[in-house]
Design an enzyme around this catalytic site. Structure first.
Site, short mmCIF file in Angstrom:
data_model
loop_
_atom_site.label_atom_id
_atom_site.label_comp_id
_atom_site.label_asym_id
_atom_site.label_seq_id
_atom_site.Cartn_x
_atom_site.Cartn_y
_atom_site.Cartn_z
CE1 TYR B 284 -4.11 1.89 0.48
CE2 TYR B 284 -2.68 3.29 1.79
CZ TYR B 284 -3.86 3.09 1.12
OH TYR B 284 -4.81 4.07 1.08
CE1 TYR B 335 -4.85 5.46 -1.87
CE2 TYR B 335 -6.74 6.93 -1.97
CZ TYR B 335 -5.92 6.08 -1.26
OH TYR B 335 -6.19 5.82 0.06
#
Ligand SMILES: [Zn+2]
Lengths: 143, 382
Positions: B284, B335
């Site tokens: 992440y 994103y």
């Protein structure tokens, strides 16, 4: 620790919404005092405030006056894009202060006075206060 | 492996963009149907739906729109970017336990209808935010920058190490036609970019994207009937750790021991697969320092060694020790709260990545680590 010498009020900056857990902290700020919750069963400080001690699970606590002295745990310098009220202040330095009374369990986010030079982690800091709209919140300075 | 083995049987994906061009609800329904089609299934087969609390469409409404006849497993996981892998994990749990047979996981985001969440701060901020927002620690980048500087201080990490992450992600994105930012960047470009919240600069920050992603989780047996090879969910875990405050996680005894440290322990504890059995990772990367911290947390290097790992080219496809974020990640592909990282994990296991790791057996995927987090080990079915 007084509000003297702090900048004039800045319009529209977001202010804390007090709740039953946080009101004693913000009320103390309005009187120029920095306080923290301390467990009366085991003696541990805690921040941010919460109903229970995470160490001994006691609900019993008191609000204790702190020296207002601590050290820089970390810091940032914020640049736009920002909320309009903060864009006026940019670039500004925000920091996390580890308080002398308990640098592990008392770490508070704050802002550094604009006149201060760039800090380094570990530098000593002292609390002051600034008025924001209708509230008083901590504002830290080096030294 | 005893009992039922869960697998990802289908994936749906709308092209990442700056403007999805349809409401989130429509996008969610489209990608769910795509994922089901790939799995060789229809909405009648679905008996579970899980969602992140940031999702604007509810599980029941998905069932209402798609005509799902008997939804018997549904639930949600909070904390934004921390939730993606957890949702796949919850779906897998339901399948493994026999509570459900076919569970849909989805995320649809249209920023034009929502905008930047941090910019919605009102004149009064309550809850955890009252301890940070009044002091100008408002944006996710501010919250993570604070942790990043402490990480630099304690572990000898430099902003150049952050640059290594950004450069690696961009070089992977350059190969991916679906990535939003594909022009290569150098360490010099990274260092010269405008500061956003020092020590973080522009290329340390993820993109802002619209997108929609869905997965169908079912038993291995049923997954074998799909158009693509099954992607085994070899392990799934969540983690928080003590005294965590979401995003402003500076209050535990050791804030550098992030939620990922705890998710990693929980992940490996329940799996025969360890870090040495993993050939690729999707870590992440809302902000570049999180990748370095996650390398350490998930055991790909020792504590404090994330910077050196990146500096040695360890993240780079194809030659690195552990190619990371092979689609470009959140920094350069898109994103969507890390759901695109899960999609890339699926592609790696299927052998369809544009930066494919040869002979891949296992790919680790992690969710956001400044928040209560989660992780997956995806494995090839042979
Ligand atoms: Zn106690």
């Amino acid at each position: 620790m007084t509000a003297a010498g702090t900048p004039p009020p800045v319009a529209d900056r977001p202010v804390p919404r007090r709740d039953e857990g946080s009101a004693p902290f913000w009320e103390a700020c309005a009187q120029g005092r920095l306080v923290a919750q301390r467990c009366t069963a085991c003696g541990r400080f805690r921040f941010p405030p919460r109903p229970t001690c995470p160490a001994c699970r006691s609900f019993e606590h008191r609000w204790e006056d702190l020296s207002g002295r601590g050290r820089v745990w970390s810091w940032i310098r914020a640049h736009p894009p920002l909320l309009p009220a903060f864009a006026e202040l940019a670039p500004y330095i925000a920091l996390v202060v580890a308080l002398d009374e308990d640098p592990i369990h008392l770490r508070m986010i704050g802002r550094l006075e604009p006149a201060c030079p760039e800090p380094a982690i570990g530098d000593p800091v002292q609390v002051g206060f600034e008025r924001v709209v209708d509230q008083v919140i901590p504002l830290w300075r080096l030294g | 492996m005893s009992g039922r083995q869960a697998a990802i049987a289908g994936m749906g994906l709308l092209p990442f963009s700056k403007n999805l061009g349809r409401p989130e609800r429509t996008a969610a329904l489209e990608v769910i149907l795509q994922a089901l089609a790939e799995a060789g299934m229809g909405a009648d087969d679905v008996d579970g739906v899980v969602r992140t609390t940031m999702e604007s469409t509810t599980d029941a409404h998905i069932a209402f729109c798609l005509g799902i006849p008997d939804l018997r497993f549904f639930g949600e996981v909070g904390h934004g970017g921390g939730s993606g892998c957890a949702l796949v994990g919850h779906a897998a749990l339901a399948v493994e336990a026999g509570v459900a047979e076919v569970v849909v996981v989805y995320r649809a985001r249209n920023r034009s209808t929502g905008g930047r969440p941090w910019a919605q701060a009102g004149n009064q901020v309550g809850g955890d935010a009252q301890w940070s927002v009044p002091f100008g620690v408002v944006r996710p980048v501010d919250q993570i920058a604070m942790l990043a500087r402490r990480y630099m201080h304690e572990c000898g990490i430099t902003t150049r190490h952050f640059g290594e992450v950004a450069v690696a992600c961009r070089s992977h994105a350059a190969r991916n036609p679906g990535a939003q930012m594909r022009d290569p960047i150098t360490l010099q470009d990274h260092a010269a970019a405008r500061p956003v919240s020092e020590p973080l600069r522009l290329f340390d920050c993820c993109l802002e994207s619209d997108g929609a992603v869905a997965f169908v989780v079912t038993t291995l047996e049923r997954a074998r009937g799909g158009a693509r090879p099954p992607v085994l969910i070899r392990a799934h875990a969540q983690g928080v750790g003590p005294e965590h405050v979401v995003m402003t996680s500076y209050h535990s005894e050791n804030p550098l021991q992030s939620t990922a440290t705890f998710a990693a322990r929980n992940l490996y504890r329940r799996s025969e697969v360890g870090p040495n059995d993993i050939q690729c990772a999707q870590l992440y990367d809302a902000f570049s320092p999180l990748v370095l911290m996650s390398l350490e947390a998930y055991g790909f290097c020792g504590p404090g060694e994330g910077g050196a790992f990146a500096e040695d080219g360890g993240l780079q496809w194809p030659a690195g020790r552990l190619p990371v974020n092979t689609s470009g990640g959140s920094l350069s592909e898109a994103y969507v709260h890390g759901f695109n990282l899960i999609a890339e994990g699926v592609r790696q296991v299927r052998g369809t990545s544009t930066a494919q790791v040869a002979g891949l057996e296992h790919c680790l995927v992690s969710s956001g680590s400044g928040v209560p987090t989660s992780a997956l080990i995806l494995g090839a079915y042979r």
